[in-house]
Motif scaffolding. Structure first.
Motif, PDB file in Angstrom:
ATOM      1  N   ILE A  86     -33.042 -65.287  33.867  1.00 14.15           N
ATOM      2  CA  ILE A  86     -33.185 -65.479  32.423  1.00 14.15           C
ATOM      3  C   ILE A  86     -32.067 -66.406  31.971  1.00 14.15           C
ATOM      4  CG2 ILE A  86     -33.072 -64.382  30.152  1.00 14.15           C
ATOM      5  CD1 ILE A  86     -34.276 -61.882  31.441  1.00 14.15           C
ATOM      6  N   PHE A  87     -32.451 -67.486  31.319  1.00  6.41           N
ATOM      7  CA  PHE A  87     -31.483 -68.486  30.866  1.00  6.41           C
ATOM      8  C   PHE A  87     -31.271 -68.364  29.367  1.00  6.41           C
ATOM      9  CE2 PHE A  87     -30.948 -73.083  29.417  1.00  6.41           C
ATOM     10  CZ  PHE A  87     -29.572 -73.086  29.635  1.00  6.41           C
ATOM     11  N   PHE A  88     -30.023 -68.093  28.982  1.00 10.82           N
ATOM     12  CA  PHE A  88     -29.645 -68.090  27.573  1.00 10.82           C
ATOM     13  C   PHE A  88     -29.094 -69.464  27.240  1.00 10.82           C
ATOM     14  CE2 PHE A  88     -30.204 -63.640  27.934  1.00 10.82           C
ATOM     15  CZ  PHE A  88     -30.261 -63.110  26.656  1.00 10.82           C
ATOM     16  N   ALA A  89     -29.783 -70.191  26.371  1.00  9.77           N
ATOM     17  CA  ALA A  89     -29.415 -71.571  26.059  1.00  9.77           C
ATOM     18  C   ALA A  89     -28.350 -71.593  24.965  1.00  9.77           C
ATOM     19  CB  ALA A  89     -30.653 -72.354  25.628  1.00  9.77           C
ATOM     20  N   PHE A  90     -27.111 -71.458  25.384  1.00 10.19           N
ATOM     21  CA  PHE A  90     -25.988 -71.515  24.446  1.00 10.19           C
ATOM     22  C   PHE A  90     -25.705 -72.975  24.096  1.00 10.19           C
ATOM     23  CE2 PHE A  90     -25.337 -67.233  25.790  1.00 10.19           C
ATOM     24  CZ  PHE A  90     -24.587 -66.630  24.792  1.00 10.19           C
ATOM     25  N   SER A  91     -25.708 -73.282  22.822  1.00 15.42           N
ATOM     26  CA  SER A  91     -25.453 -74.647  22.373  1.00 15.42           C
ATOM     27  C   SER A  91     -24.021 -74.787  21.887  1.00 15.42           C
ATOM     28  CB  SER A  91     -26.413 -75.025  21.244  1.00 15.42           C
ATOM     29  OG  SER A  91     -27.749 -75.023  21.703  1.00 15.42           O
ATOM     30  N   GLY A  92     -23.457 -75.986  22.076  1.00 16.97           N
ATOM     31  CA  GLY A  92     -22.131 -76.287  21.566  1.00 16.97           C
ATOM     32  C   GLY A  92     -22.225 -77.164  20.334  1.00 16.97           C
ATOM     33  N   GLU A  93     -21.081 -77.593  19.833  1.00 16.57           N
ATOM     34  CA  GLU A  93     -21.054 -78.415  18.625  1.00 16.57           C
ATOM     35  C   GLU A  93     -21.789 -79.739  18.838  1.00 16.57           C
ATOM     36  OE1 GLU A  93     -17.175 -78.985  17.084  1.00 16.57           O
ATOM     37  OE2 GLU A  93     -16.736 -76.845  16.880  1.00 16.57           O
ATOM     38  N   ASN A  94     -21.680 -80.262  20.046  1.00 14.62           N
ATOM     39  CA  ASN A  94     -22.257 -81.582  20.312  1.00 14.62           C
ATOM     40  C   ASN A  94     -23.389 -81.542  21.334  1.00 14.62           C
ATOM     41  OD1 ASN A  94     -20.261 -82.899  18.625  1.00 14.62           O
ATOM     42  ND2 ASN A  94     -18.807 -82.493  20.276  1.00 14.62           N
ATOM     43  N   PHE A  95     -23.925 -80.332  21.569  1.00 12.91           N
ATOM     44  CA  PHE A  95     -24.955 -80.238  22.609  1.00 12.91           C
ATOM     45  C   PHE A  95     -25.979 -79.176  22.251  1.00 12.91           C
ATOM     46  CE2 PHE A  95     -26.485 -78.398  26.680  1.00 12.91           C
ATOM     47  CZ  PHE A  95     -27.158 -79.523  27.142  1.00 12.91           C
ATOM     48  N   ASN A  96     -27.245 -79.532  22.308  1.00  6.94           N
ATOM     49  CA  ASN A  96     -28.344 -78.608  22.022  1.00  6.94           C
ATOM     50  C   ASN A  96     -28.949 -78.145  23.345  1.00  6.94           C
ATOM     51  OD1 ASN A  96     -30.523 -77.188  21.137  1.00  6.94           O
ATOM     52  ND2 ASN A  96     -31.575 -78.923  20.181  1.00  6.94           N
ATOM     53  N   ALA A  97     -28.550 -76.949  23.791  1.00  6.58           N
ATOM     54  CA  ALA A  97     -29.006 -76.443  25.089  1.00  6.58           C
ATOM     55  C   ALA A  97     -30.496 -76.124  25.098  1.00  6.58           C
ATOM     56  CB  ALA A  97     -28.202 -75.202  25.471  1.00  6.58           C
TER      57      ALA A  97
END
Length: 423
Positions: A28-39
């Motif tokens: 299971i992949f949790f797509a954690f996004s950062g300030e400059n990246f949309n996971a």
């Protein structure tokens, strides 16, 4: 999508991951996004890699046919899923925190308990608001016990991590001068770490207490459900012994010699041995676990390099652990050089604490003292000082250290281990 609906799918998964590079089949992949990246843009690719499900917090990327699910917050969903999973577990969970030694203690506890049980435990340094949920979610049906390390640098953090891990038994290694800036001074450290005690007391759980630590004794006074070591009247009594650089313990005339250096590791060994005995493990097996454990994580780790003995303690540093390391290292036989790096997150106390450590090092009479970092540079006017580890490395290329013993001790941000190749 809520946790109760998602839980049956979670039970079919292999692992929960937050790094897209580590996705395997049925993860299971949790797509954690950062300030400059949309996971969330990686969701489709994760499915192609074999992911069983993907959790995103951008609704445009949801595709329920491919098990790509939208939630308002991936972090909150991860934490809530961990709590839901914890509520369904029927195994003992041991919670661990403290200013110094918690990772080493966790490793030894895991080694000891694994002599009898199938134990899941915190890998590496995954001890925060993301790491603790990941560890809880890694507990499988075959696991019989879990050891959860909890780190903190401010108030209420341990309280929150306890609400996720819900320990049945807890231990605080010590209360030291670590993260003074975030906790608001030493008294704040005691208050913050003691949130583990408060959780255990409020839920009628068991506390492991080192009765040679007056703060632990004070904070657990009159609490009936505890396991104790450290005094003649404690539940378990151990004696310290050492051979060469290594520390060990005696129990009823039986010995266990570790591969750890420093008397400060004695209480870490005692904690692990006490838990082993509490859970019915014979001391012969406890001794085997202690003697077999080899530190590899740059914590109290001894490395022989040619004709030199290196003591690597470069993963963390604060005034308490630095003082203990220097007092231990001065007992080594032969010539001694110390390379000490800045102690971070000390706030207003930083200058005084760095000066205190430098003066201690000078008074202990080491053959050579080298400091690394801006904080030490501000107070060091008498020995070799460098602003960064890269500057130190350049110096070492043409200035070899002649001492037989070399200590490297500093905070993670200084990365003193990068100088090892030049020693």
């Amino acid at each position: 999508m809520n946790t109760e609906q998602f839980y049956p799918l979670f039970l079919q998964s292999e692992n929960v991951v937050i790094d897209s590079r580590k996705i395997g089949k049925n993860d299971i992949f949790f797509a954690f996004s950062g300030e400059n990246f949309n996971a969330a843009t990686l969701a489709e690719d994760a499915v192609h890699k074999g992911a069983l499900a993907v959790i995103v917090e951008q609704q445009d990327y949801e595709n329920k046919d491919k098990n790509i699910f939208y939630v308002p917050s991936t972090l909150e969903f991860l934490q809530n899923l961990a709590i839901y999973h914890r509520n369904n577990l029927q195994i003992p969970v041991i919670g661990l925190t403290g200013s110094n030694g918690k990772t080493t203690t966790k490793e030894i506890i895991h080694a000891v308990l694994s002599e009898k049980f199938n134990v899941q435990y915190t890998r590496g340094n995954l001890n925060n608001h993301i790491g603790v949920p990941l560890t809880i979610l890694s507990i499988k049906p075959h696991h019989e016990m879990a050891v959860i390390e909890m780190g903190a640098n401010h108030q209420k953090e341990i309280e929150f991590l306890c609400s996720i891990s819900q320990p049945n038994l807890g231990y605080i290694t010590n209360f030291g001068k670590a993260h003074l800036e975030g906790f608001g001074g030493f008294e704040g450290v005691i208050k913050g770490k003691s949130e583990l005690y408060e959780y255990l007391k409020n839920n009628n759980q068991t506390i492991l207490v080192n009765e040679s630590d007056p703060v632990q004794v004070d904070k657990t006074m009159d609490y009936p459900t505890k396991i104790t070591f450290g005094k003649a009247e404690s539940d378990y009594q151990f004696e310290l012994f050492s051979e060469e650089h290594f520390v060990g313990l005696k129990y009823n005339d039986k010995k266990a010699l570790s591969k750890l250096t420093g008397e400060y590791n004695f209480t870490n060994l005692c904690a692990a041995a006490s838990l082993g005995l509490h859970f019915g493990i014979g001391f012969d097996k406890i001794s085997h676990a202690i003697e077999d454990y080899t530190p590899t994580n740059m914590r109290s780790q001894i490395v022989e390099k040619g004709d030199k003995t290196l003591v690597l303690d470069t993963y963390n540093a604060n005034p308490s652990s630095m003082t203990a390391s220097l007092h231990n290292f001065v007992t080594f036989k032969g010539s001694k050089t110390i390379i000490i790096g800045d102690m971070l997150e000390l706030g207003d106390e930083s200058k005084n604490e760095h000066l205190t450590i430098l003066n201690l090092a000078l008074n202990l009479g080491f053959d050579q003292i080298i400091t690394v970092g801006k904080n030490f540079m501000a107070v060091n006017h008498s020995t070799h000082c460098f602003e960064s580890t890269s500057e130190l490395a350049e110096y070492l290329k043409t200035n070899k250290i002649s001492s037989e013993n070399i200590l490297l001790k500093g905070s993670r941000g200084i990365a003193l281990e990068k100088a090892i190749d030049f020693i």
